[in-house]
Structures are given as C-alpha cells and as structure tokens.
Design an enzyme around this catalytic site. Structure first.
Site, short mmCIF file in Angstrom:
data_model
loop_
_atom_site.label_atom_id
_atom_site.label_comp_id
_atom_site.label_asym_id
_atom_site.label_seq_id
_atom_site.Cartn_x
_atom_site.Cartn_y
_atom_site.Cartn_z
N GLU A 152 0.85 -1.20 0.00
CA GLU A 152 0.00 0.00 0.00
C GLU A 152 0.88 1.25 0.00
OE1 GLU A 152 -2.82 1.33 -0.22
OE2 GLU A 152 -4.42 0.32 0.87
N ASP A 153 0.35 2.33 -0.54
CA ASP A 153 1.08 3.59 -0.45
C ASP A 153 1.00 4.17 0.96
OD1 ASP A 153 -1.65 4.15 -0.68
OD2 ASP A 153 -1.43 5.66 -2.25
N PHE A 199 -2.02 15.95 4.46
CA PHE A 199 -2.29 15.33 3.16
C PHE A 199 -1.02 15.39 2.33
CE2 PHE A 199 -3.83 14.69 -1.08
CZ PHE A 199 -4.76 13.66 -0.90
N ARG A 244 1.73 12.28 -8.77
CA ARG A 244 2.29 10.96 -8.47
C ARG A 244 3.77 10.88 -8.84
NH1 ARG A 244 -2.04 7.49 -7.28
NH2 ARG A 244 -3.94 7.85 -8.47
N ASP A 296 -4.26 5.11 6.16
CA ASP A 296 -4.87 6.33 6.67
C ASP A 296 -5.97 5.92 7.66
OD1 ASP A 296 -5.34 9.11 6.77
OD2 ASP A 296 -6.79 9.03 5.16
P1 IMP Z 1 -7.82 4.65 3.96
O1 IMP Z 1 -8.84 3.70 3.46
O2 IMP Z 1 -8.44 5.86 4.59
O3 IMP Z 1 -6.77 4.01 4.85
O4 IMP Z 1 -7.14 5.28 2.70
C1 IMP Z 1 -6.21 4.64 1.98
C2 IMP Z 1 -6.04 5.29 0.64
O5 IMP Z 1 -6.42 6.67 0.64
C3 IMP Z 1 -4.59 5.27 0.27
O6 IMP Z 1 -4.24 4.07 -0.39
C4 IMP Z 1 -4.46 6.50 -0.59
O7 IMP Z 1 -4.74 6.21 -1.94
C5 IMP Z 1 -5.50 7.45 -0.06
N1 IMP Z 1 -4.88 8.44 0.87
C6 IMP Z 1 -4.98 8.49 2.20
N2 IMP Z 1 -4.27 9.51 2.72
C7 IMP Z 1 -3.70 10.13 1.66
C8 IMP Z 1 -2.83 11.27 1.52
O8 IMP Z 1 -2.39 11.92 2.48
N3 IMP Z 1 -2.47 11.59 0.25
C9 IMP Z 1 -2.89 10.90 -0.85
N4 IMP Z 1 -3.70 9.83 -0.76
C10 IMP Z 1 -4.10 9.46 0.48
MG MG Z 2 -5.29 7.81 -4.06
#
Ligand code: IMP
Ligand code: MG
Length: 180
Positions: free
Chosen positions: A101-102, A154, A167, A105
């Site tokens: 995963e990147d 962010f 990206r 969050d």
């Molecule tokens: P989650 O489901 O809230 O954990 O979100 C995960 C996904 O949201 C990540 O794989 C990202 O693609 C996107 N995301 C969450 N935080 C950020 C951020 O700070 N910048 C860019 N994308 C984010």
């Molecule tokens: Mg994204």
C-alpha cells in the site's frame, strides 16, 4: 516543482531518505522470508512506485499482481466505501502474500482488502506500506512493514496523488490548498 495556483507543496520526506528506507524494508522482507517465494500485491495506483522500487531490492523468488480499489473519489476525503475496480489476475492460495500500500490512513481500504484476501486462503498475509498516518485510524489495522510514520497531513508524490496529479514527484510532499 510545478504546482497549480493555490496548491502549495512542501517536502516532507526527501528522495534519498525514501530510497534508504525502501532498501531497509526490503532487507527485512528478505530476512523474514528466507528461502521462500513472496507474492507482492500492489494496490493501484498509489503503490506502483513504492512497489517497483521495493521489489527490485528484495533478494528472493518473487511474483507480482495488482488490485485496484476506489475509496477516495477525486478529492482529499474518503467516501468510506470501498469497491474493487480491478481484481487480481491469479489465485493467491498457499502463497506468501504481501499487500503493498502507499499509505495507511483511516484503515478502511486495508481492512476491506485483508478481509477479501483472507478468504482466498493465502499461506501468509502481511502488509507493507510506505507511509502510515496512525492518528487517522478508524479501523484497527496496522502494517507489518512501514516505511515512515507521518503526522496528519495530506501528502502527495512517490505514487500518491491529489485528484490523480503529483504521483511523479520524487519526494513525498505535504499539499496545502490556499483559497487565493
Ligand atoms: P484509507 O482507506 O483511509 O486508509 O485510505 C487509503 C487510501 O487513501 C490510500 O491508499 C491513498 O490512496 C488514499 N490516501 C490516504 N491519505 C492520503 C494522503 O495523504 N495523500 C494521498 N492519498 C491518500
Ligand atoms: Mg489515491
């Protein structure tokens, strides 16, 4: 760095630090899975840059697959609903799977993906994430291999986007939007 009017970028993690940490994470994976094959699953699109650097530093038998999910729509806020947009190409039964995963969050995407993948009977299932924002967590998930823990900002770059842009930045940057 080119950014649009009203969008400001500030470097949070420099490319050299990312490179060094990616090597460390890869060495850890290489040690943990010594003598075994690992099957890396990249979560598109954010993880593609991290995955491609990571896999080249792993000194094991490897294979790759990708899955695409949507949770964020076009902006900065999660819609809270996860959908599979592109499924895996092949079975993961009896494989040592590392989901790449990147960023972790809220954990909504990861908890959904772990549930889906667990059902497919991998031999082992772990998570590698470049970034972790633990302060935002809604679901109790954590990464087994985490590059950097970051504050609640962010971020874009090194695969992470804002509305599909940025990206390609080599550093991870904080994006702020100003009204003017
Ligand atoms: P989650 O489901 O809230 O954990 O979100 C995960 C996904 O949201 C990540 O794989 C990202 O693609 C996107 N995301 C969450 N935080 C950020 C951020 O700070 N910048 C860019 N994308 C984010
Ligand atoms: Mg994204």
């Amino acid at each position: 760095m080119p950014s649009r009017g009203g969008e400001k970028l500030k470097i949070l993690i420099r490319r050299a630090a990312i490179q060094k940490r990616v090597r460390e994470v890869a060495s850890q994976i290489t040690r943990d899975y010594k003598g075994q094959r690992v099957h890396l699953i990249g979560v598109l699109k954010g993880a593609c840059i991290f995955l491609s650097d990571l896999v080249r530093e792993i000194n094991l038998d490897t294979s790759l697959d990708f899955i695409a999910v949507s949770s964020y729509g076009k902006g900065k806020e999660s819609s809270g609903q996860v959908r599979v947009l592109k499924d895996l190409d092949s079975s993961i039964e009896d494989l040592n799977v590392i989901l790449v995963e990147d960023i972790l969050d809220t954990g909504v995407t990861l908890s959904y993906l772990l549930r889906v993948l667990e059902q497919r009977k991998p031999k082992t299932l772990r998570v590698a994430a470049l970034l972790d924002k633990p302060s935002r967590r809604l679901k109790p998930v954590k990464g087994d291999y985490v590059g950097f823990t970051i504050p609640n900002e962010f971020v874009v770059g090194y695969g992470l986007d804002y509305a599909e842009r940025y990206r390609n930045l080599k550093d991870v940057c904080v994006l702020t939007l100003s009204p003017d």
